[in-house]
Design a protein around this motif. Structure first.
Motif, PDB file in Angstrom:
ATOM      1  N   TYR A   1       0.835  -1.207   0.000  1.00 50.03           N
ATOM      2  CA  TYR A   1       0.000   0.000   0.000  1.00 50.03           C
ATOM      3  C   TYR A   1       0.864   1.250   0.000  1.00 50.03           C
ATOM      4  CZ  TYR A   1      -3.793   3.213   0.939  1.00 50.03           C
ATOM      5  OH  TYR A   1      -4.677   4.255   0.833  1.00 50.03           O
ATOM      6  N   ALA A   2       1.940   1.233   0.790  1.00 54.37           N
ATOM      7  CA  ALA A   2       2.832   2.392   0.849  1.00 54.37           C
ATOM      8  C   ALA A   2       3.477   2.659  -0.505  1.00 54.37           C
ATOM      9  CB  ALA A   2       3.907   2.178   1.913  1.00 54.37           C
ATOM     10  N   LYS A   3       3.885   1.611  -1.188  1.00 50.34           N
ATOM     11  CA  LYS A   3       4.487   1.758  -2.526  1.00 50.34           C
ATOM     12  C   LYS A   3       3.493   2.409  -3.487  1.00 50.34           C
ATOM     13  CE  LYS A   3       7.064   0.433  -6.229  1.00 50.34           C
ATOM     14  NZ  LYS A   3       8.400   0.952  -6.572  1.00 50.34           N
ATOM     15  N   ALA A   4       2.242   1.938  -3.477  1.00 56.40           N
ATOM     16  CA  ALA A   4       1.228   2.498  -4.369  1.00 56.40           C
ATOM     17  C   ALA A   4       0.928   3.960  -4.025  1.00 56.40           C
ATOM     18  CB  ALA A   4      -0.046   1.657  -4.297  1.00 56.40           C
ATOM     19  N   TRP A   5       0.861   4.260  -2.725  1.00 53.68           N
ATOM     20  CA  TRP A   5       0.551   5.617  -2.289  1.00 53.68           C
ATOM     21  C   TRP A   5       1.669   6.589  -2.671  1.00 53.68           C
ATOM     22  CZ3 TRP A   5       3.050   8.637   1.489  1.00 53.68           C
ATOM     23  CH2 TRP A   5       2.384   9.834   1.816  1.00 53.68           C
ATOM     24  N   VAL A   6       2.921   6.197  -2.458  1.00 57.09           N
ATOM     25  CA  VAL A   6       4.045   7.065  -2.808  1.00 57.09           C
ATOM     26  C   VAL A   6       4.129   7.254  -4.319  1.00 57.09           C
ATOM     27  CG1 VAL A   6       6.569   7.209  -2.868  1.00 57.09           C
ATOM     28  CG2 VAL A   6       5.417   6.660  -0.739  1.00 57.09           C
ATOM     29  N   SER A   7       3.862   6.197  -5.081  1.00 55.82           N
ATOM     30  CA  SER A   7       3.884   6.329  -6.542  1.00 55.82           C
ATOM     31  C   SER A   7       2.863   7.364  -7.001  1.00 55.82           C
ATOM     32  CB  SER A   7       3.597   4.971  -7.197  1.00 55.82           C
ATOM     33  OG  SER A   7       4.632   4.043  -6.914  1.00 55.82           O
ATOM     34  N   ALA A   8       1.680   7.347  -6.394  1.00 54.09           N
ATOM     35  CA  ALA A   8       0.654   8.334  -6.733  1.00 54.09           C
ATOM     36  C   ALA A   8       1.082   9.736  -6.303  1.00 54.09           C
ATOM     37  CB  ALA A   8      -0.672   7.961  -6.078  1.00 54.09           C
ATOM     38  N   ALA A   9       1.775   9.842  -5.161  1.00 55.43           N
ATOM     39  CA  ALA A   9       2.255  11.143  -4.687  1.00 55.43           C
ATOM     40  C   ALA A   9       3.340  11.703  -5.601  1.00 55.43           C
ATOM     41  CB  ALA A   9       2.782  11.011  -3.258  1.00 55.43           C
ATOM     42  N   ILE A  10       4.177  10.838  -6.165  1.00 58.54           N
ATOM     43  CA  ILE A  10       5.187  11.283  -7.131  1.00 58.54           C
ATOM     44  C   ILE A  10       4.515  11.732  -8.421  1.00 58.54           C
ATOM     45  CG2 ILE A  10       7.163  10.564  -8.530  1.00 58.54           C
ATOM     46  CD1 ILE A  10       7.865   8.567  -6.286  1.00 58.54           C
ATOM     47  N   ALA A  11       3.521  10.956  -8.872  1.00 61.02           N
ATOM     48  CA  ALA A  11       2.819  11.288 -10.111  1.00 61.02           C
ATOM     49  C   ALA A  11       2.134  12.647 -10.026  1.00 61.02           C
ATOM     50  CB  ALA A  11       1.801  10.199 -10.443  1.00 61.02           C
ATOM     51  N   ALA A  12       1.721  13.028  -8.811  1.00 62.21           N
ATOM     52  CA  ALA A  12       1.023  14.306  -8.618  1.00 62.21           C
ATOM     53  C   ALA A  12       1.956  15.434  -8.212  1.00 62.21           C
ATOM     54  CB  ALA A  12      -0.070  14.132  -7.556  1.00 62.21           C
ATOM     55  N   ALA A  13       3.258  15.166  -8.076  1.00 61.26           N
ATOM     56  CA  ALA A  13       4.194  16.140  -7.507  1.00 61.26           C
ATOM     57  C   ALA A  13       4.293  17.427  -8.323  1.00 61.26           C
ATOM     58  CB  ALA A  13       5.578  15.512  -7.364  1.00 61.26           C
ATOM     59  N   ASP A  14       4.199  17.321  -9.627  1.00 59.71           N
ATOM     60  CA  ASP A  14       4.368  18.512 -10.455  1.00 59.71           C
ATOM     61  C   ASP A  14       3.231  19.511 -10.286  1.00 59.71           C
ATOM     62  OD1 ASP A  14       6.668  17.357 -11.346  1.00 59.71           O
ATOM     63  OD2 ASP A  14       5.949  16.880 -13.356  1.00 59.71           O
ATOM     64  N   ARG A  15       2.137  19.103  -9.663  1.00 61.45           N
ATOM     65  CA  ARG A  15       1.020  20.016  -9.419  1.00 61.45           C
ATOM     66  C   ARG A  15       1.350  21.024  -8.322  1.00 61.45           C
ATOM     67  NH1 ARG A  15      -3.136  15.351  -8.533  1.00 61.45           N
ATOM     68  NH2 ARG A  15      -3.744  16.706  -6.809  1.00 61.45           N
ATOM     69  N   LEU A  16       2.369  20.781  -7.526  1.00 65.28           N
ATOM     70  CA  LEU A  16       2.662  21.651  -6.391  1.00 65.28           C
ATOM     71  C   LEU A  16       3.471  22.885  -6.780  1.00 65.28           C
ATOM     72  CD1 LEU A  16       3.495  19.056  -3.583  1.00 65.28           C
ATOM     73  CD2 LEU A  16       1.391  20.385  -3.875  1.00 65.28           C
ATOM     74  N   GLY A  17       4.527  22.711  -7.545  1.00 68.19           N
ATOM     75  CA  GLY A  17       5.352  23.853  -7.930  1.00 68.19           C
ATOM     76  C   GLY A  17       6.060  24.512  -6.763  1.00 68.19           C
ATOM     77  N   VAL A  18       6.708  23.688  -5.917  1.00 66.71           N
ATOM     78  CA  VAL A  18       7.409  24.206  -4.736  1.00 66.71           C
ATOM     79  C   VAL A  18       8.917  24.216  -4.999  1.00 66.71           C
ATOM     80  CG1 VAL A  18       7.948  23.796  -2.309  1.00 66.71           C
ATOM     81  CG2 VAL A  18       5.621  23.426  -3.154  1.00 66.71           C
ATOM     82  N   GLY A  19       9.553  25.386  -4.880  1.00 66.61           N
ATOM     83  CA  GLY A  19      11.000  25.483  -4.988  1.00 66.61           C
ATOM     84  C   GLY A  19      11.501  25.446  -6.417  1.00 66.61           C
ATOM     85  N   HIS A  20      12.836  25.553  -6.545  1.00 65.14           N
ATOM     86  CA  HIS A  20      13.475  25.628  -7.850  1.00 65.14           C
ATOM     87  C   HIS A  20      14.422  24.451  -8.117  1.00 65.14           C
ATOM     88  CE1 HIS A  20      12.218  29.761  -6.924  1.00 65.14           C
ATOM     89  NE2 HIS A  20      12.048  29.883  -8.228  1.00 65.14           N
ATOM     90  N   GLY A  21      14.458  23.486  -7.211  1.00 64.74           N
ATOM     91  CA  GLY A  21      15.309  22.318  -7.401  1.00 64.74           C
ATOM     92  C   GLY A  21      14.476  21.058  -7.445  1.00 64.74           C
ATOM     93  N   HIS A  22      14.851  20.083  -6.607  1.00 66.92           N
ATOM     94  CA  HIS A  22      14.070  18.851  -6.486  1.00 66.92           C
ATOM     95  C   HIS A  22      12.908  19.120  -5.529  1.00 66.92           C
ATOM     96  CE1 HIS A  22      16.880  16.301  -8.693  1.00 66.92           C
ATOM     97  NE2 HIS A  22      17.859  16.917  -8.043  1.00 66.92           N
ATOM     98  N   GLY A  23      11.729  19.386  -6.078  1.00 65.15           N
ATOM     99  CA  GLY A  23      10.572  19.702  -5.256  1.00 65.15           C
ATOM    100  C   GLY A  23      10.028  18.490  -4.537  1.00 65.15           C
ATOM    101  N   PRO A  24       9.103  18.700  -3.586  1.00 63.87           N
ATOM    102  CA  PRO A  24       8.554  17.598  -2.798  1.00 63.87           C
ATOM    103  C   PRO A  24       7.495  16.811  -3.569  1.00 63.87           C
ATOM    104  CG  PRO A  24       7.484  19.644  -2.191  1.00 63.87           C
ATOM    105  CD  PRO A  24       8.560  20.009  -3.171  1.00 63.87           C
ATOM    106  N   ILE A  25       7.239  15.604  -3.106  1.00 64.95           N
ATOM    107  CA  ILE A  25       6.114  14.841  -3.618  1.00 64.95           C
ATOM    108  C   ILE A  25       4.828  15.404  -3.000  1.00 64.95           C
ATOM    109  CG2 ILE A  25       7.580  12.824  -3.897  1.00 64.95           C
ATOM    110  CD1 ILE A  25       6.174  11.563  -1.489  1.00 64.95           C
TER     111      ILE A  25
END
Length: 266
Positions: free
Chosen positions: A235-259
């Motif tokens: 479940y954790a693997k699936a949840w993190v994968s979804a959080a990575i897939a949605a990460a670009d919606r945040l637009g936080v910072g100028h480097g490696h942004g958060p999930i």
């Protein structure tokens, strides 16, 4: 109803993407109350780490005792522990309070490439924390570093390293494949009973800050809720994968942004 409680023992990330902050976000997103023991303060952002301030070992002990003396902690996640004295304090605290589930993420290097763990502390991880863990979650470079071996290339080599890590005293190892190649990111759950490969599509994004922290804390959240190890990991693997897939919606910072920990809610 009493909410399940998980404890994170880790460093603070001033940018909010990794460490204690990522762990508490993961716990909250998955319906678990999060407590924390801070082992270090870092000055960092999505571009890198500019400073680390260690918390004295005796104050780490005080935090551990304060939490366990009052809260019914069902699972512990351990992240950044940069000094041997702090490792000793954590090991003593675990021995005193005997939590049922311990997930150890052997954090050595930040996403930006900055080293977070002193070389002399690596042996402390091997001998004092890994034998107390229910699960350890190294990525491919961390697994190689713990074993003093080259980076594993291919499934057979990864499984072989997983079994050598089991020999250090923990009953389960999850070797994360995010640093691998190919269209899929494959994690390997290695136990005496066998090996389970967990695959997810490799997502093209630079916003992966805090991925490892979030995965290990998501597993701890599942264990705190009473899930068995395999269910919690899947479940954790699936949840993190979804959080990575949605990460670009945040637009936080100028480097490696958060999930995106709260991708299911907004």
């Amino acid at each position: 109803m009493t909410i399940p409680i998980a404890l994170t023992i880790a460093g603070s990330d001033s940018s909010g993407g990794a460490g204690i902050q990522a762990d508490l976000k993961s716990f909250a997103a998955l319906g678990v109350y999060g407590a924390s023991v801070i082992t270090a303060l870092t000055a960092q952002n999505t571009r890198g780490v500019t400073g680390i301030h260690q918390v004295p070992a005796d104050f780490v002990t005080a935090q551990i005792n304060a939490v366990f003396a009052d809260l019914e902690v069902r699972a512990v996640k351990i992240g950044m522990v940069a000094e041997l004295a702090v490792i000793d304090a954590i090991a003593a605290g675990l021995t005193r309070w005997l939590p049922k589930h311990i997930v150890l993420d052997p954090v050595m290097v930040a996403t930006s490439g900055d080293r977070l763990l002193a070389a002399e502390a690596v042996e402390g991880l091997r001998t004092k924390l890994i034998p107390r863990a229910s699960l350890i979650t190294p990525n491919l470079p961390e697994a190689a570093a713990l074993l003093n071996e080259p980076l594993a290339a291919g499934e057979a080599a990864i499984e072989s390293q997983g079994r050598r890590l089991l020999a250090m005293g923990c009953p389960a190892v999850l070797i994360k494949g995010g640093h691998g190649q190919g269209a899929e990111s494959i994690d390997y759950l290695v136990r005496d009973s066998g090996v389970i490969a967990l695959a997810a599509p490799r997502i093209a994004t630079r916003n992966t800050h805090g991925t490892g922290c979030s995965l290990s804390s998501a597993i701890a959240a599942g264990l705190a809720k009473g899930e068995d190890m395999e269910t919690a990991v899947r479940y954790a693997k699936a949840w993190v994968s979804a959080a990575i897939a949605a990460a670009d919606r945040l637009g936080v910072g100028h480097g490696h942004g958060p999930i995106h920990h709260f991708h299911r809610f907004y």
